[in-house]
Design a protein around this motif. Structure first.
Motif, short mmCIF file in Angstrom:
data_model
loop_
_atom_site.label_atom_id
_atom_site.label_comp_id
_atom_site.label_asym_id
_atom_site.label_seq_id
_atom_site.Cartn_x
_atom_site.Cartn_y
_atom_site.Cartn_z
N HIS A 185 0.83 -1.21 0.00
CA HIS A 185 0.00 0.00 0.00
C HIS A 185 0.86 1.25 0.00
O HIS A 185 0.44 2.31 -0.48
CB HIS A 185 -0.96 0.00 1.19
CG HIS A 185 -0.30 0.15 2.52
ND1 HIS A 185 -0.04 1.39 3.09
CD2 HIS A 185 0.17 -0.77 3.40
CE1 HIS A 185 0.53 1.22 4.26
NE2 HIS A 185 0.68 -0.08 4.47
N TYR A 188 1.46 1.94 -3.69
CA TYR A 188 0.29 2.53 -4.35
C TYR A 188 0.14 4.00 -3.96
O TYR A 188 -0.17 4.85 -4.80
CB TYR A 188 -0.97 1.75 -3.97
CG TYR A 188 -0.92 0.29 -4.35
CD1 TYR A 188 -0.23 -0.12 -5.49
CD2 TYR A 188 -1.56 -0.68 -3.58
CE1 TYR A 188 -0.18 -1.46 -5.85
CE2 TYR A 188 -1.51 -2.02 -3.93
CZ TYR A 188 -0.82 -2.40 -5.06
OH TYR A 188 -0.77 -3.72 -5.41
N VAL A 227 -6.61 5.39 -4.35
CA VAL A 227 -5.99 5.25 -3.03
C VAL A 227 -6.18 6.56 -2.29
O VAL A 227 -5.98 7.63 -2.85
CB VAL A 227 -4.48 4.93 -3.18
CG1 VAL A 227 -3.83 4.85 -1.81
CG2 VAL A 227 -4.29 3.64 -3.94
#
Length: 441
Positions: A185, A188, A227
């Motif tokens: 994450h 991202y 995101v």
């Protein structure tokens, strides 16, 4: 600023076109500027991921096939540091047939391919998990290797000491290689931030602005983020980082820092503040001084330390024109260190006192002119210099710089030497008990 480029900006994207029939190929470079919003290691990882795994449905073989269809275009990925800016660049050189239609030219197709690689990463989760793990392992290895390279370590130590953000080597100390991790994450989040950083697109070739402007901005405009973006910089392993823009406390004297470690010989790095900014009136004189004092085999330090005193094998010097710093680096045996430091100080004092022969200045000027003229006609240099102008706001182009170089006088050299400020000297000593007579390393 050079008026040879036609520049247009929309949002975070700037397009710079140089229409010319001078070159047989078209040259395209897309540069993303990271000024600290993303950790430099994360940014390097992201750059490699985009290069190797970016593009909707584009495997590496598919990318190669697309390039081959563009008359065998060549494509390069590059990342470099310019002052506080970390610049991620993707460049394509492509043949421009004289009979090609402008609206469907190879240059347009090449730029579209770059946009697909950068702005449309493959897969619903953007990057293949296996490729991410491979690139993360490669990054950890590179960080570990650089952290144990004496030259990189010395420069990083000096930069951190005088208040600049850590650059690679100093951000991973001995025994700390596994102290930082990168989660998927994080990547991202970094990607969503990266495509919203300043993007400069340079095109040099037989191009018409009306055939590029609208399409290019649409290709490189980021889609809505999937995101959740955060306002804070994305950082990893930040414990050793020093905030950008901090400085040496007032009244702090230049320091001699000594560090022991598993090194084969003594290594030293002296960092000076030049107090000269990129493109300023004294910038040309700084280049000539650097060549005369420390850069190249004919410099004063190479003459005194290597040829005359035979204390070192070589002296290396680096001029960081964006941070206003000069680094002098060399290696020697334990017993020679004091003599080397004394000679460096002596030679700088002599230049500052005006004890410089006219022939030395002429030789230094010729050396700089030769260095500049070697690539004066290269489109890659045109792009690089224009990007420097965009980053700094300077108006000096290559022709201006060459004219200023030829006009440098002995008084200009004395002024540069007199204003040079030693910020820190950092010495790496081997752990072993070595002969301090200077006869063994």
């Amino acid at each position: 600023m050079s008026h040879r480029f036609i520049s247009t900006s929309r949002g975070n994207v700037s397009l710079h076109l140089m229409p010319t029939t001078k070159y047989y190929n078209a040259y395209l470079t897309v540069s993303i500027i990271n000024s600290g919003e993303i950790n430099e290691q994360m940014y390097s990882l992201l750059g490699r991921l985009l290069w190797t795994a970016g593009g909707t449905g584009l495997s590496e073989s598919a990318k190669r096939e697309r390039l081959c269809m563009l008359y065998g275009a060549s494509c390069k990925y590059h990342i470099e540091q310019k002052g506080s800016n970390q610049i991620l660049s993707y460049a394509i050189k492509v043949l421009q047939p004289g009979d090609s239609e402008a609206e469907s030219s190879p240059a347009r197709e090449a730029l579209k391919l770059l946009s697909e690689i950068m702005m449309r990463p493959s897969g619903p989760n953007r990057f293949d998990s296996e490729r991410m793990r491979e690139e993360m392992d490669g990054l950890k290895y590179a960080v570990h290797r650089e952290a144990h390279d004496p030259s990189s370590l010395l420069k990083s130590r000096c930069l951190s000491y005088i208040g600049y953000a850590s650059q690679s080597a100093n951000s991973c100390e001995d025994g700390e290689e596994d102290s930082w991790t990168i989660e998927e994450h994080h990547i991202y989040e970094a990607y969503e931030k990266a495509i919203r950083l300043p993007i400069h697109i340079h095109i040099v070739g037989n191009v018409l602005p009306e055939h590029y402007t609208d399409d290019v901005f649409s290709w490189f405009t980021p889609q809505s983020s999937a995101v959740q973006e955060q306002g804070d910089p994305i950082l990893i392993s930040s414990a050793n980082q020093i905030a950008l823009g901090s400085s040496i406390p007032a009244g702090k004297e230049p320091s001699l820092m000594i560090e022991h470690g598993n090194f084969n010989q003594c290594k030293l790095n002296i960092t000076y503040k030049t107090h000269v900014s990129y493109g300023s009136p004294a910038y040309a004189a700084l280049f000539v001084f650097h060549n005369l004092f420390a850069a190249g085999p004919m410099s004063r330090l190479n003459r005194e330390l290597r040829r005359r005193s035979q204390l070192v094998y070589q002296v290396m010097s680096e001029l960081d024109r964006f941070q206003g710093l000069m680094h002098v680096h060399t290696g020697t045996t334990v017993g020679n260190m004091s003599d080397i430091l004394s000679i460096i100080d002596r030679e700088l004092e002599q230049v500052a006192d005006g004890k410089v022969e006219a022939a030395e200045i002429t030789q230094a000027i010729e050396g700089v002119l030769h260095f500049m003229k070697v690539g004066i006609d290269l489109p890659e240099q045109e792009i690089d210099i224009h990007l420097d102008q965009c980053l700094t706001g300077a108006t000096m182009d290559t022709a201006d710089f060459l004219a200023q170089i030829t006009a440098v006088t002995s008084d200009d050299i004395v002024h540069i030497a007199s204003n040079l400020e030693k910020a820190v000297t950092w010495v790496l000593f081997p752990n072993e008990n070595l002969d301090r007579s200077g006869k063994g390393a």
